[in-house]
Design an enzyme around this catalytic site. Structure first.
Site, PDB file in Angstrom:
ATOM      1  N   HIS A 478       0.829  -1.208   0.000  1.00 35.20           N
ATOM      2  CA  HIS A 478       0.000   0.000   0.000  1.00 35.20           C
ATOM      3  C   HIS A 478       0.865   1.261   0.000  1.00 35.20           C
ATOM      4  O   HIS A 478       0.690   2.151  -0.836  1.00 35.20           O
ATOM      5  CB  HIS A 478      -0.924  -0.008   1.220  1.00 35.20           C
ATOM      6  CG  HIS A 478      -1.834   1.171   1.318  1.00 35.20           C
ATOM      7  ND1 HIS A 478      -3.162   1.125   0.951  1.00 35.20           N
ATOM      8  CD2 HIS A 478      -1.620   2.463   1.739  1.00 35.20           C
ATOM      9  CE1 HIS A 478      -3.720   2.299   1.132  1.00 35.20           C
ATOM     10  NE2 HIS A 478      -2.793   3.138   1.611  1.00 35.20           N
ATOM     11  N   GLU A 479       1.801   1.331   0.947  1.00 37.36           N
ATOM     12  CA  GLU A 479       2.628   2.531   1.046  1.00 37.36           C
ATOM     13  C   GLU A 479       3.561   2.677  -0.154  1.00 37.36           C
ATOM     14  O   GLU A 479       3.824   3.792  -0.611  1.00 37.36           O
ATOM     15  CB  GLU A 479       3.425   2.521   2.355  1.00 37.36           C
ATOM     16  CG  GLU A 479       2.571   2.529   3.620  1.00 37.36           C
ATOM     17  CD  GLU A 479       1.607   3.701   3.695  1.00 37.36           C
ATOM     18  OE1 GLU A 479       1.883   4.753   3.088  1.00 37.36           O
ATOM     19  OE2 GLU A 479       0.566   3.558   4.373  1.00 37.36           O
ATOM     20  N   HIS A 482       1.747   4.424  -2.901  1.00 41.13           N
ATOM     21  CA  HIS A 482       1.826   5.883  -2.823  1.00 41.13           C
ATOM     22  C   HIS A 482       3.158   6.373  -3.392  1.00 41.13           C
ATOM     23  O   HIS A 482       3.208   7.344  -4.162  1.00 41.13           O
ATOM     24  CB  HIS A 482       1.708   6.341  -1.366  1.00 41.13           C
ATOM     25  CG  HIS A 482       0.325   6.322  -0.818  1.00 41.13           C
ATOM     26  ND1 HIS A 482      -0.736   6.937  -1.458  1.00 41.13           N
ATOM     27  CD2 HIS A 482      -0.187   5.787   0.326  1.00 41.13           C
ATOM     28  CE1 HIS A 482      -1.828   6.775  -0.732  1.00 41.13           C
ATOM     29  NE2 HIS A 482      -1.528   6.082   0.340  1.00 41.13           N
ATOM     30  N   HIS A 485       3.311   6.192  -7.120  1.00 34.28           N
ATOM     31  CA  HIS A 485       2.486   7.244  -7.713  1.00 34.28           C
ATOM     32  C   HIS A 485       3.335   8.496  -7.904  1.00 34.28           C
ATOM     33  O   HIS A 485       3.295   9.147  -8.960  1.00 34.28           O
ATOM     34  CB  HIS A 485       1.290   7.537  -6.812  1.00 34.28           C
ATOM     35  CG  HIS A 485       0.202   8.333  -7.462  1.00 34.28           C
ATOM     36  ND1 HIS A 485      -0.946   8.710  -6.788  1.00 34.28           N
ATOM     37  CD2 HIS A 485       0.076   8.847  -8.705  1.00 34.28           C
ATOM     38  CE1 HIS A 485      -1.717   9.403  -7.599  1.00 34.28           C
ATOM     39  NE2 HIS A 485      -1.124   9.505  -8.767  1.00 34.28           N
TER      40      HIS A 485
END
Length: 700
Positions: A478-479, A482, A485
């Site tokens: 998940h991190e 980020h 992205h």
């Protein structure tokens, strides 16, 4: 002579053998041990994040002075009649200059282990806030930007330029600069009041309930800590085996608090008044301006449609939990209650899927997981993660890794600093920080993004590397979603790079990464025993992937309830003497399958009402969009390079430079109606439920 036991000696030999003959990749080997501390004999420190000013903590003063000086120069350029650059270019440089210091200082304030650095960073944060406040009252600067947005620039501009300029203008008007002076001052006071009320509410939300011993049933009194004649309830005890303990903790920890009720009421009133002063019908209309959903009416329609579709599926989940409760026996009642749901979710994982708490750990070493990420990113985007040695003074602690993100054709895309291990004073929260945003520079080169990914993992030990639970694998992916992205965006302006987009879109790339982390085809590429290198057994892999989707309908319904409550609080004018608990009771009756518990006030512990006011729905929408993207492009083949390139080009590359609703609609070739969004999530829930049933049947 000191002797080791045979078993201890064997463990050391196994670990040494593992280290010496390992067939892991260099990336795996690096992350399965602490970074090598290099002794510096010849070179001066390069400074924190390679900033020469930060060879010492006092460098923050120089950074602050430099940015204040540059700010004045940019203001003068923006309001000049002889301006030769696009207005949006000037504003983005202004934003970039301030963010480089403010974002860096905020991270150092939170994460640096040395007091002198955190103190200087905090002072820099305060100084930059002062600069921003002065900009928010600079009417000539506002008028220059407003004139460009309303009438066009004297320089040639693109659609992206115009969109970003409108975003800058909206940020300006959030502080009421466009209002008459008395009304503007009122907006300033309301913003200050909202900040203070929110801080007090969040502090109160985590305080324990301290109650007389007589409030707790005698047979479970000893389960809770005491202070004199009082019992201290610090949380909900959701996984306690004793049902009476779960019930008591729920009822007592969530007792109404007049102080918290007053703070929440005042917060909601101030937010409503602020929105009205700034020209919005409600606070929700203000908060959703520029978001993916755009307006609260659309959010409400999505919540209602999804709620209707979820209800029979969530009811089936609750019926199964009730059956499990009946099998446990006791005299508490047969029906599942709201304090039971986390407990029975855990029980089903253990019983039906035979999951043991530590069963999966050996197959998920930190280095192995990083190797899995590297392989996935290479397959999808042609990107590699390269562990990079740091120069003296570059990091804030000696257990930080630095990853260079390198594209096979474009070269270096940016840097990710990995602060993965727990330490005293470090925040206990997995998160992602932007240190420097990417942007196109005047000479045509690109300002490389720099980010930090922070986790709270145990450090590697002499007996082996750091091992991750399945939940921590999800958090890592998940991190890193980020972070990627930020790495894969290639925007003209840093104001809209990477995660600097609407809240209900910023979580889409990170949630999508969790789908990859839950796919057996992806897990097979890296889930290997850290000692034997054996791949995870197929039956364990199937159980692991299925266990992630247990009771998905009831869990989603809970998120719908939270989102609906947040919208109800912020989408209407507060009525005189309103009570937030009565609103909670009504909303729970409409959107959740388990009844409200009398004399409880769960919302007074819901700190997300402060940080996500009117935007808590963002998780649901991000999850829905991520699910839709997964089903459309990656479910058939999670390593599809063509789909990965398309996803980067049409979604990730734009950051917030294009309205997110437009990005998603173009990428998925379908309008984001509430029905389409809800159907996407329901399709996933039904598919996962079918897989779980098949697995349970096959095991029986």
């Amino acid at each position: 002579m000191l002797q080791l036991s045979r078993s201890a000696s064997y463990s050391i030999c196994r670990w040494q053998l593992y280290r010496s003959v390992s067939t892991w990749t260099p990336l795996t080997t690096a992350f399965n041990s602490l970074p090598t501390k290099r002794i510096n004999f010849t070179r001066d420190d390069v400074g924190l994040f390679r900033l020469p000013e930060l060879r010492s903590s006092e460098g923050f003063y120089l950074l602050r002075d430099n940015v204040e000086s540059r700010t004045q120069e940019l203001i003068e350029e923006a309001i000049s009649q002889q301006r030769s650059r696009k207005m949006v270019d000037i504003f983005d440089e202004l934003s970039d200059s301030l963010c480089k210091v403010a974002d860096l200082a905020e991270f150092v304030r939170i994460a640096h282990p040395k007091r002198k650095y955190t103190q200087c960073a905090e002072e820099a944060c305060i100084s930059i806030c002062g600069v921003v406040e002065s900009l928010n009252t600079h009417k000539p600067l506002y008028q220059a930007l407003s004139n460009v947005v309303q009438h066009g620039d004297t320089q040639s501009t693109s659609e992206v330029d115009q969109h970003v300029a409108r975003l800058f203008l909206f940020d300006f008007e959030q502080c009421g600069i466009h209002l008459p002076e008395q009304e503007r001052l009122r907006v300033v006071r309301l913003n200050d009041a909202i900040l203070q009320l929110g801080q007090k509410f969040m502090n109160g939300a985590v305080q324990p309930s301290i109650l007389p011993r007589s409030y707790v049933p005698e047979e479970i009194r000893n389960y809770f800590p005491t202070s004199g004649e009082n019992v201290i309830i610090t949380g909900l005890c959701t996984n306690a085996e004793n049902v009476r303990m779960r019930e008591a903790a729920y009822r007592l920890y969530l007792q109404p608090s007049e102080t918290q009720e007053s703070l929440l009421r005042d917060l909601l009133v101030c937010r409503y008044e602020l929105a009205r002063s700034c020209g919005f019908a409600t606070y929700a209309h203000r908060a959703l301006n520029g978001s993916t959903m755009e307006r609260p009416e659309r959010v409400q329609e999505f919540i209602d449609v999804l709620s209707d579709k979820l209800r029979p599926r969530a009811d089936a989940d609750f019926a199964l939990m009730s059956e499990m409760k009946r099998r446990e026996g006791g005299d508490i009642g047969d029906l599942v209650e709201i304090w039971d749901t986390p407990y029975f979710t855990t029980q089903l994982r253990r019983q039906s899927l035979e999951e043991q708490a530590n069963e999966f750990l050996p197959y998920f070493s930190l280095g192995g997981c990083m190797d899995g990420l590297d392989n996935l990113l290479q397959a999808l985007y042609g990107v590699r993660l390269q562990n990079t040695d740091m120069e003296p003074g570059e990091s804030w602690h000696n257990d930080i890794y630095k990853l260079a993100v390198v594209h096979e054709e474009e070269g270096l895309l940016g840097y990710i600093y990995c602060d993965f291990f727990e330490r005293a004073g470090k925040p206990n929260q997995d998160c992602h920080f932007t240190i420097q945003g990417g942007k196109r520079l005047p000479d045509g080169t690109y300002q490389l993004p720099i980010v930090v990914v922070m986790l709270g993992l145990p450090q590697p030990r002499w007996s082996g590397p750091t091992l991750l639970s399945p939940a921590r694998v999800d958090n890592l992916f998940h991190e890193m979603g980020h972070a990627m992205h930020s790495m894969l965006a290639r925007t003209e302006y840093q104001h809209v790079t990477g995660t600097r987009c609407s809240t209900d879109f910023a979580e889409v790339p990170s949630v999508l990464m969790e789908y990859f982390a839950g796919d057996p085809r992806v897990l097979r590429t890296f889930a290997r025993h850290f000692q034997t290198h054996e791949p995870i057994p197929e039956n364990m892999l199937r159980r692991l992937c299925a266990s992630k989707h247990l009771f998905a309908a009831s869990e989603t319904q809970l998120q719908v309830f939270y989102s609906a409550l947040d919208q109800e609080y912020h989408s209407a004018a507060p009525q005189l003497g309103f009570n937030t608990t009565e609103i909670l009771r009504n909303v729970q009756g409409r959107y959740y399958g388990l009844p409200y518990v009398e004399n409880t006030a769960w919302q007074l512990r819901f700190s997300h009402l402060v940080g996500y006011g009117a935007k808590y729905y963002s998780y649901l929408v991000s999850k829905t969009i991520a699910s839709w993207i997964w089903q459309t492009y990656f479910e058939a083949n999670p390593f599809n390079r063509q789909a990965g390139e398309k996803y980067r080009k049409e979604i990730l590359a734009h950051g917030g430079a294009v309205p997110s609703r437009k990005l998603v609609a173009n990428f998925l070739q379908r309008d984001m109606t509430p029905n389409v969004l809800a159907d996407s999530l329901i399709t996933e829930i039904d598919s996962d439920e079918s897989k779980i049933k098949d697995l349970i049947i096959s095991r029986n």
